[in-house]
Design a protein around this motif. Sequence first.
Motif, PDB file in Angstrom:
ATOM      1  N   THR A   1      -6.487  61.421 -15.197  1.00 15.98           N
ATOM      2  CA  THR A   1      -5.283  60.765 -14.694  1.00 15.98           C
ATOM      3  C   THR A   1      -4.314  61.849 -14.257  1.00 15.98           C
ATOM      4  N   ILE A   2      -3.621  61.593 -13.161  1.00  8.93           N
ATOM      5  CA  ILE A   2      -2.688  62.562 -12.606  1.00  8.93           C
ATOM      6  C   ILE A   2      -1.380  61.833 -12.350  1.00  8.93           C
TER       7      ILE A   2
ATOM      8  N   GLY B   1      -7.684  65.835  -4.950  1.00 14.64           N
ATOM      9  CA  GLY B   1      -8.866  66.364  -4.260  1.00 14.64           C
ATOM     10  C   GLY B   1      -9.824  67.094  -5.189  1.00 14.64           C
ATOM     11  N   LEU B   2      -9.282  67.768  -6.195  1.00 14.14           N
ATOM     12  CA  LEU B   2     -10.118  68.517  -7.135  1.00 14.14           C
ATOM     13  C   LEU B   2     -10.714  67.650  -8.240  1.00 14.14           C
ATOM     14  N   TYR B   3      -9.932  66.706  -8.754  1.00  7.12           N
ATOM     15  CA  TYR B   3     -10.339  65.992  -9.968  1.00  7.12           C
ATOM     16  C   TYR B   3     -10.476  64.480  -9.794  1.00  7.12           C
ATOM     17  N   GLY B   4     -10.106  63.963  -8.635  1.00  8.00           N
ATOM     18  CA  GLY B   4     -10.052  62.523  -8.445  1.00  8.00           C
ATOM     19  C   GLY B   4     -11.297  61.921  -7.819  1.00  8.00           C
ATOM     20  N   THR B   5     -12.345  61.806  -8.583  1.00  2.67           N
ATOM     21  CA  THR B   5     -13.545  61.136  -8.103  1.00  2.67           C
ATOM     22  C   THR B   5     -13.604  59.743  -8.725  1.00  2.67           C
TER      23      THR B   5
ATOM     24  N   TRP C   1      -2.287  58.759 -10.074  1.00  3.34           N
ATOM     25  CA  TRP C   1      -3.677  58.516  -9.691  1.00  3.34           C
ATOM     26  C   TRP C   1      -4.488  58.371 -10.976  1.00  3.34           C
ATOM     27  N   PRO C   2      -5.362  57.409 -11.093  1.00  2.00           N
ATOM     28  CA  PRO C   2      -5.500  56.312 -10.123  1.00  2.00           C
ATOM     29  C   PRO C   2      -4.296  55.401 -10.191  1.00  2.00           C
ATOM     30  N   LYS C   3      -4.103  54.653  -9.121  1.00  2.00           N
ATOM     31  CA  LYS C   3      -2.985  53.703  -9.084  1.00  2.00           C
ATOM     32  C   LYS C   3      -3.193  52.641 -10.131  1.00  2.00           C
ATOM     33  N   ARG C   4      -2.145  52.298 -10.842  1.00  2.00           N
ATOM     34  CA  ARG C   4      -2.213  51.209 -11.829  1.00  2.00           C
ATOM     35  C   ARG C   4      -2.030  49.890 -11.114  1.00  2.00           C
TER      36      ARG C   4
END
Length: 73
Positions: A50-51, A40-44, A68-71
């Motif tokens: 990458t998380i 929510g904070l970093y996933g645009t 995230w993002p999904k490979r």
Amino acid sequence: MDQTDLPYRITLRFAPDGAAVQGAWSSLEVAQRKFRERIGLYGTPASTATIRLWEQCTGGRERTVDEWPKRSA
């Protein structure tokens, strides 16, 4: 508390092969909540972040729980 008591980890990188920020938790439920918070904070869509949520297993092995993002396969 020993690091072995905190098997669930999140690694956040803001750039590929860049420096990483990590957190560790004893509960998978808590780690999953923290993982979603970081998306929510970093996933645009334009983000280079990458998380990765992973588990530190016995023998030093790592098991990816989510990312995230999904490979793509």
